[in-house]
Design a protein around this motif. Structure first.
Motif, PDB file in Angstrom:
ATOM      1  N   GLU A 153       0.828  -1.209   0.000  1.00  0.00           N
ATOM      2  CA  GLU A 153       0.000   0.000   0.000  1.00  0.00           C
ATOM      3  C   GLU A 153       0.862   1.259   0.000  1.00  0.00           C
ATOM      4  O   GLU A 153       0.552   2.231  -0.670  1.00  0.00           O
ATOM      5  CB  GLU A 153      -0.953   0.001   1.194  1.00  0.00           C
ATOM      6  CG  GLU A 153      -2.073  -0.991   1.073  1.00  0.00           C
ATOM      7  CD  GLU A 153      -2.888  -1.130   2.344  1.00  0.00           C
ATOM      8  OE1 GLU A 153      -2.535  -0.526   3.390  1.00  0.00           O
ATOM      9  OE2 GLU A 153      -3.901  -1.854   2.300  1.00  0.00           O
ATOM     10  N   ARG A 154       1.971   1.251   0.763  1.00  0.00           N
ATOM     11  CA  ARG A 154       2.872   2.406   0.789  1.00  0.00           C
ATOM     12  C   ARG A 154       3.531   2.628  -0.567  1.00  0.00           C
ATOM     13  O   ARG A 154       3.652   3.763  -1.028  1.00  0.00           O
ATOM     14  CB  ARG A 154       3.940   2.241   1.865  1.00  0.00           C
ATOM     15  CG  ARG A 154       3.433   2.546   3.259  1.00  0.00           C
ATOM     16  CD  ARG A 154       4.589   2.716   4.245  1.00  0.00           C
ATOM     17  NE  ARG A 154       5.417   1.530   4.341  1.00  0.00           N
ATOM     18  CZ  ARG A 154       5.279   0.581   5.267  1.00  0.00           C
ATOM     19  NH1 ARG A 154       4.326   0.673   6.172  1.00  0.00           N
ATOM     20  NH2 ARG A 154       6.081  -0.458   5.296  1.00  0.00           N
ATOM     21  N   ARG A 156       2.273   1.789  -3.480  1.00  0.00           N
ATOM     22  CA  ARG A 156       1.228   2.267  -4.373  1.00  0.00           C
ATOM     23  C   ARG A 156       0.922   3.751  -4.117  1.00  0.00           C
ATOM     24  O   ARG A 156       0.671   4.510  -5.046  1.00  0.00           O
ATOM     25  CB  ARG A 156      -0.042   1.434  -4.186  1.00  0.00           C
ATOM     26  CG  ARG A 156      -1.016   1.540  -5.310  1.00  0.00           C
ATOM     27  CD  ARG A 156      -2.186   0.612  -5.160  1.00  0.00           C
ATOM     28  NE  ARG A 156      -1.930  -0.488  -4.240  1.00  0.00           N
ATOM     29  CZ  ARG A 156      -2.849  -1.097  -3.532  1.00  0.00           C
ATOM     30  NH1 ARG A 156      -4.103  -0.747  -3.637  1.00  0.00           N
ATOM     31  NH2 ARG A 156      -2.565  -2.089  -2.723  1.00  0.00           N
ATOM     32  N   ALA A 157       0.931   4.166  -2.850  1.00  0.00           N
ATOM     33  CA  ALA A 157       0.586   5.550  -2.511  1.00  0.00           C
ATOM     34  C   ALA A 157       1.732   6.527  -2.784  1.00  0.00           C
ATOM     35  O   ALA A 157       1.491   7.703  -3.021  1.00  0.00           O
ATOM     36  CB  ALA A 157       0.189   5.640  -1.042  1.00  0.00           C
TER      37      ALA A 157
END
Length: 158
Positions: A153-154, A156-157
């Motif tokens: 998630e990190r 991707r963000a």
């Protein structure tokens, strides 16, 4: 499409639900998609479809559809728990997969909600227990999987 994809008597003109006009359904679908991304990422994010009925005796149906448009059955009067149930039915009938699964008992769980309460995933083994709120399945993953998901998630963000 497979023979599980829809029930003929309701199929008229399925169309995407205008989630901007229904923030309650948008939030419910976001929660389901968070759970799918955490525990069954290969399924992809669900879309919410609406099939209007042309018969006053048959209510409109709402469907949780896979990215390729396949779905199974529908719900009436959708809320967070029913959207979760519809997604669960689609995964089970179209992908032939039990989802989600209680990590303690290794059995499928079910969506449930009381009046004015958030939708939860409920394990019915024994006396039953609440697994988590719908949208929070990532918290139930073992540590190694949970950390890998946070790293993903990190990336991707950022």
């Amino acid at each position: 499409m497979s023979h599980f994809s829809y029930r003929w008597e309701f199929v008229r003109d399925p169309r995407p639900v205008d989630l901007a006009a229904r923030p309650d359904l948008a939030a419910a679908l976001d929660a389901v998609n968070r759970d799918l991304a955490a525990t069954l990422p290969e399924a992809g994010p669900m879309r919410l479809m609406w099939t209007p009925s042309d018969d006053a005796n048959i209510p409109d149906q709402y469907h949780a559809a896979l990215p390729d448009g396949r779905w199974h059955d529908g719900v009436q009067d959708p809320d967070a728990a029913r959207i979760a149930e519809a997604a669960q039915e689609t995964v089970q009938a179209v992908l032939w997969q039990v989802w989600p699964v209680c990590p303690e008992h290794r059995t499928g769980v079910h969506a449930d909600a009381g009046a004015d309460e958030p939708a939860v995933w409920w394990c019915r083994v024994g006396e039953g227990h609440e697994l988590c709120e719908v949208g929070e399945l990532a918290q139930t993953l073992p540590g190694k999987q949970r950390r890998a998901l946070r790293r993903k998630e990190r990336r991707r963000a950022g």
